[in-house]
Enzyme design. Structure first.
Site, PDB file in Angstrom:
ATOM      1  CG  HIS A   1       2.163  -3.786   6.337  1.00 34.02           C
ATOM      2  ND1 HIS A   1       3.116  -4.962   5.881  1.00 34.02           N
ATOM      3  CD2 HIS A   1       1.068  -3.672   5.631  1.00 34.02           C
ATOM      4  CE1 HIS A   1       2.569  -5.132   4.870  1.00 34.02           C
ATOM      5  NE2 HIS A   1       1.432  -4.522   4.432  1.00 34.02           N
TER       6      HIS A   1
ATOM      7  CG  ASP B   1       6.007  -4.942   7.407  1.00 33.62           C
ATOM      8  OD1 ASP B   1       7.451  -5.198   7.705  1.00 33.62           O
ATOM      9  OD2 ASP B   1       5.192  -5.267   7.934  1.00 33.62           O
TER      10      ASP B   1
ATOM     11  CG  HIS C   1      -2.092  -0.948   1.187  1.00 32.00           C
ATOM     12  ND1 HIS C   1      -2.040  -2.322   0.979  1.00 32.00           N
ATOM     13  CD2 HIS C   1      -3.534  -0.639   0.984  1.00 32.00           C
ATOM     14  CE1 HIS C   1      -3.181  -2.809   0.783  1.00 32.00           C
ATOM     15  NE2 HIS C   1      -3.953  -1.869   1.064  1.00 32.00           N
TER      16      HIS C   1
END
Length: 313
Positions: A223, A227, A182
């Site tokens: 996450h 990350d 994302h």
């Protein structure tokens, strides 16, 4: 507004769309290979994420500084980060197609998507290498111990893997953690608008949205903090280096809307034409096309005898 005024405005928009479509299709006919490769790699990236889910083993959530600082949104509020990401994605797509509608334009849609896909594919390639190197226990709710989605049974056939169970397999994936996909899309879109966008307020807002997206991803426990952090510097470095290697987009804002980028075919034809003229003895310079006479092995130009050595007195 009168119906006549609306009809005139609509006809102008239709003509603008038709004209822009013909231009973009002409560019697409020459630049389609990289676009197609970028789209195919999106499937490969999804296939890799699906494959790592088979390797995922749930376990205790790792200690994370972001989890300590940010309160947990909860499973029922996980849609907030997805909603924000959807808004960012759709807004960027609409912006890249604004040359079809608006009169003011700075780029060609085909060319900017070639650039965006190059950034995405390079970042996703690094992501695949990273999450296959080490599989971490997923912090998301459906990836934790006891969830039926945390482990995938061995595939029964190749089609089960190749079809990647879209879109459910993408939404409820596990194991593809480092680094956030994302954030790859969000940062590539924001950086691209930072360079080619024209509204300063929107640029500032875009960076604020990217920060908010990072916070929401961690607070939603989708996450780990690492990350998101790795995504921030990796994507920026990828764009920084690739941007120097890729050909700069032609600027259409300075009255150059009708100028198409020079294709390789045009360049080759010009080179061949120049070589042919040189072989025929024509350099292309009108000043060098004067008749020259030869006398005793020496040339005469404009009636003057050109001596090859100094006169002796």
């Amino acid at each position: 507004m009168s119906p006549l005024y609306l009809a005139r405005g609509a006809s102008k928009v239709v003509r603008r769309i038709t004209s822009e479509t013909s231009v973009e299709l002409k560019i697409l006919s020459e630049k389609w290979r990289l676009l197609l490769a970028g789209l195919v790699f999106q499937y490969i990236h999804g296939l890799a994420a699906r494959g790592v889910h088979y390797l995922h083993r749930p376990g205790p959530t790792l200690q994370d500084l972001g989890f300590m600082i940010l309160p947990e949104l909860g499973k029922e509020r996980g849609y907030i980060s997805e909603t924000l990401f959807t808004i960012v994605f759709l807004s960027f797509v609409l912006w890249t197609f604004h040359p079809f509608i608006l009169q003011s334009k700075r780029f060609y849609t085909v060319l900017i998507w070639r650039r965006v896909l190059a950034f995405l594919c390079a970042s996703q390639f690094l992501r695949i290498i990273t999450f296959y190197s080490t599989q971490l226990p997923g912090p998301n709710y459906h990836c934790r111990e006891g969830s039926p989605l945390a482990r995938l049974p061995p595939p029964k056939n190749a089609a089960e893997v190749l079809l990647i169970n879209f879109p459910r397999g993408v939404i409820y994936g596990c194991g593809d953690l480092i680094f956030s996909s994302h954030m790859i899309f969000t940062l590539v879109f924001v950086i691209t608008y930072q360079k080619y966008g024209s509204i300063r307020f929107v640029k500032m807002l875009a960076w604020c949205v990217a920060v908010a997206q990072s916070v929401l991803i961690i607070a939603s426990r989708k996450h780990y903090s690492v990350d998101v952090v790795v995504a921030w510097y990796t994507v920026n470095l990828v764009v920084f280096f690739l941007d120097k290697k890729l050909t700069e987009l032609p600027d259409r804002s300075a009255g150059s809307a009708s100028i198409l980028p020079v294709s390789l075919k045009d360049k080759d034809s010009k080179v061949k034409e120049e070589n042919t003229r040189l072989l025929n003895g024509n350099s292309g310079d009108s000043a060098d096309r004067r008749p020259r006479a030869q006398m005793n092995g020496k040339h005469i130009e404009n009636g003057n005898h050109v001596e090859g050595e100094n006169l002796k007195t």
